[in-house]
Every structure is written in structure tokens, then in C-alpha cells.
Scaffold this motif. Structure first.
Motif, mmCIF file in Angstrom:
data_model
loop_
_atom_site.group_PDB
_atom_site.id
_atom_site.type_symbol
_atom_site.label_atom_id
_atom_site.label_comp_id
_atom_site.label_asym_id
_atom_site.label_seq_id
_atom_site.Cartn_x
_atom_site.Cartn_y
_atom_site.Cartn_z
ATOM 1 N N HIS A 86 0.993 -1.210 0.689
ATOM 2 C CA HIS A 86 0.317 -0.017 -0.400
ATOM 3 C C HIS A 86 1.038 0.848 0.127
ATOM 4 O O HIS A 86 1.819 1.898 0.417
ATOM 5 N N TYR A 119 0.116 -9.713 -6.189
ATOM 6 C CA TYR A 119 -1.217 -9.686 -5.996
ATOM 7 C C TYR A 119 -1.400 -7.983 -6.101
ATOM 8 O O TYR A 119 -2.807 -7.371 -6.809
ATOM 9 N N ALA A 120 -0.991 -7.400 -5.864
ATOM 10 C CA ALA A 120 -0.873 -6.343 -5.592
ATOM 11 C C ALA A 120 -0.913 -5.219 -7.399
ATOM 12 O O ALA A 120 -1.777 -4.505 -7.502
ATOM 13 N N GLN A 123 -4.441 -5.513 -8.788
ATOM 14 C CA GLN A 123 -5.045 -4.046 -8.059
ATOM 15 C C GLN A 123 -5.681 -2.661 -8.668
ATOM 16 O O GLN A 123 -4.994 -2.230 -8.103
ATOM 17 N N THR A 124 -5.852 -2.579 -9.564
ATOM 18 C CA THR A 124 -5.173 -1.215 -11.416
ATOM 19 C C THR A 124 -6.889 -0.470 -10.500
ATOM 20 O O THR A 124 -6.306 0.579 -11.352
ATOM 21 N N SER A 126 -7.704 -0.044 -8.162
ATOM 22 C CA SER A 126 -7.282 0.293 -6.304
ATOM 23 C C SER A 126 -7.330 1.491 -6.207
ATOM 24 O O SER A 126 -5.482 1.703 -5.968
ATOM 25 N N TYR A 129 -2.928 1.638 -4.115
ATOM 26 C CA TYR A 129 -1.918 2.010 -4.630
ATOM 27 C C TYR A 129 -1.769 2.616 -5.494
ATOM 28 O O TYR A 129 -2.133 3.685 -5.859
ATOM 29 N N SER A 166 -4.328 -7.256 4.086
ATOM 30 C CA SER A 166 -3.596 -7.208 2.688
ATOM 31 C C SER A 166 -3.509 -9.178 2.599
ATOM 32 O O SER A 166 -3.719 -9.361 3.762
ATOM 33 N N TYR A 204 -8.427 -6.977 3.990
ATOM 34 C CA TYR A 204 -8.839 -7.836 2.838
ATOM 35 C C TYR A 204 -9.463 -8.877 3.600
ATOM 36 O O TYR A 204 -10.464 -9.503 3.312
#
Length: 238
Positions: A86, A119-120, A123-124, A126, A129, A166, A204
């Protein structure tokens, strides 16, 4: 061994997950929190646990100024440990200069959990990030990608993948001859999280994070841990 909280500042977090310095948003209603990475000095290393939000003061990253106040230059840092990706935890790792990512700690190895990073990247949508600073990490020569669920990073510091806030968030234990310090990151970011058995919807897996806190509280009491708090506005450690 010495542990120094680097108190970056207090923020209001708006609905788009923008971190606004609290002095600029004093009357806003909503989430308010601190951001405070920790510097761990051992016989062989200068270690950062998290790197802060990436805010700058007169064009200079705040994290650098906080280190200088302790008599340490960014070049002294030998290791950086990240719990997850994050933006309020990793954006202080580097800056964007002339369109290119430049790490703030050129001599440091940066340890991150590979599965959490993968995973991050997905997360386009979110706002948790900052992809401008997230994407370059995959090509950063300083990165050391962790794939195991647990292990030792130094003789003093161990990690374990726990999930919760997360999916592959990892936590750290720091031990010397007399003390055990625990860094639970956003699974245990404030003292108030001890006091209320709540599964937070912002996590999460809120139920898992809640259950982990219950377990850690008992273990901390039995083993006399000291808890490092990343987002507490009143305390850095309990």
C-alpha cells in the motif's frame, strides 16, 4: 540494538485514499492516522521497516530528513523491510525524477513478499496503491523477493506471512538478548485495535486480522513483547 520511530506526521485519509497532512484538513471528519516507519540499528545493519507515505518537504522526501535528524544519511541504510505494498508504506522508498524511478536508499537491499506484490499489481482500480511507484519495483536491482511463509532476515529479525489486512501481509519480530519487539503493520497499527474485537471492512480478511490480534495480545502478554505502532497518533510503541 536500537529502535527509533521516524514520526513522519499525521494525516487525514479521504475517500480516494489520499493522505492529506492533518494541518491542512484539521476540520475534516473521517479517518485520521499517523505514519511512522521504524529505524532499527544493529551491530551490522541500519534497517528501515516501511518507508512512509512519500510526502516531501520543499522537494525533499520527508523520510530522508527524518534520518538526517538521527545523524544517519539515506546511504547508511543497508536493508528495507516491507510488510505489503500500500502506498502509505512504500512510497517513501523512492522518487520519480525526470520520469524515472530513483530509490532513496541506494545501498539497501529491499525485502518484499513476492506473492503480495503479484496481488498488488492486479489491483488496478484500487486507490490504496500508487502504480507510478509500485510498477518500477519489479525491475529494481535492490529488490530481494521473499517466497517463503516465514524465515529470518537477520540474526535479530524474523518474518511470517499472516494475511489479514492484505492477502500476503508479513509481520516482523525483532529480538535482542533482553527484548522482543513486534511489528504487526496494518493488522495492528494502533493501540485501539487491542481494545475492540472488530473485523474491519477495510481489510482483505477482517475476521482473520481480528483473530490474529486476539492471539497476539495473549502471546504479547505472556512473553512481554513491545508492540511497534505504525499508524497511532499518540504512541509509537506499547
Amino acid at each position: 540494538m536500537k529502535i527509533i520511530p521516524l514520526q513522519e506526521g499525521n494525516y487525514f485519509v479521504d475517500k480516494n485514499r489520499a493522505f492529506i497532512p492533518l494541518t491542512s484538513a484539521i476540520n475534516e471528519q473521517g479517518l485520521k492516522l499517523a505514519v511512522q516507519p521504524f529505524l532499527v540499528i544493529t551491530d551490522t545493519d541500519y534497517i528501515l521497516i516501511e518507508t512512509g507515505s512519500g510526502h516531501e518537504n520543499l522537494g525533499r522526501p520527508i523520510i530522508k530528513d527524518l534520518l538526517v535528524k538521527e545523524g544517519i544519511t539515506p546511504e547508511h541504510i543497508t536493508k528495507v523491510f516491507l510488510t505489503h505494498f500500500h502506498k502509505d508504506h512504500i512510497d517513501g522508498l523512492g522518487i520519480i525524477k525526470e520520469g524515472k524511478y530513483q530509490i532513496n536508499f541506494p545501498n539497501a537491499q529491499v525485502f518484499g513478499q513476492k506473492r503480495e506484490y503479484e496481488y498488488a499489481l492486479l489491483q488496478t482500480q484500487s486507490t490504496s496503491y500508487n502504480f507510478q511507484k509500485l510498477m518500477p519495483l519489479q525491475d529494481l536491482s535492490n529488490m530481494v523477493w521473499l517466497n517463503e511463509d516465514s524465515g529470518n532476515l537477520t540474526p535479530e529479525i524474523s518474518y511470517q506471512v499472516m494475511g489479514g489486512h492484505s492477502p500476503y501481509l508479513q509481520v516482523f519480530w525483532i529480538k535482542d538478548d533482553t527484548e522482543t519487539y513486534f511489528f504487526g503493520s496494518d493488522n495492528l497499527p494502533q493501540e485501539s485495535y487491542w481494545q475492540h474485537s472488530i473485523a474491519y471492512k477495510s481489510d482483505y480478511d477482517g475476521k482473520k486480522a481480528r483473530d490474529l490480534r486476539t492471539h497476539w495480545k495473549q502471546q504479547a502478554q505472556e512473553e512481554n513483547w513491545k508492540i511497534l505502532l505504525y499508524h497511532d497518533m499518540e504512541k509509537t510503541m506499547i
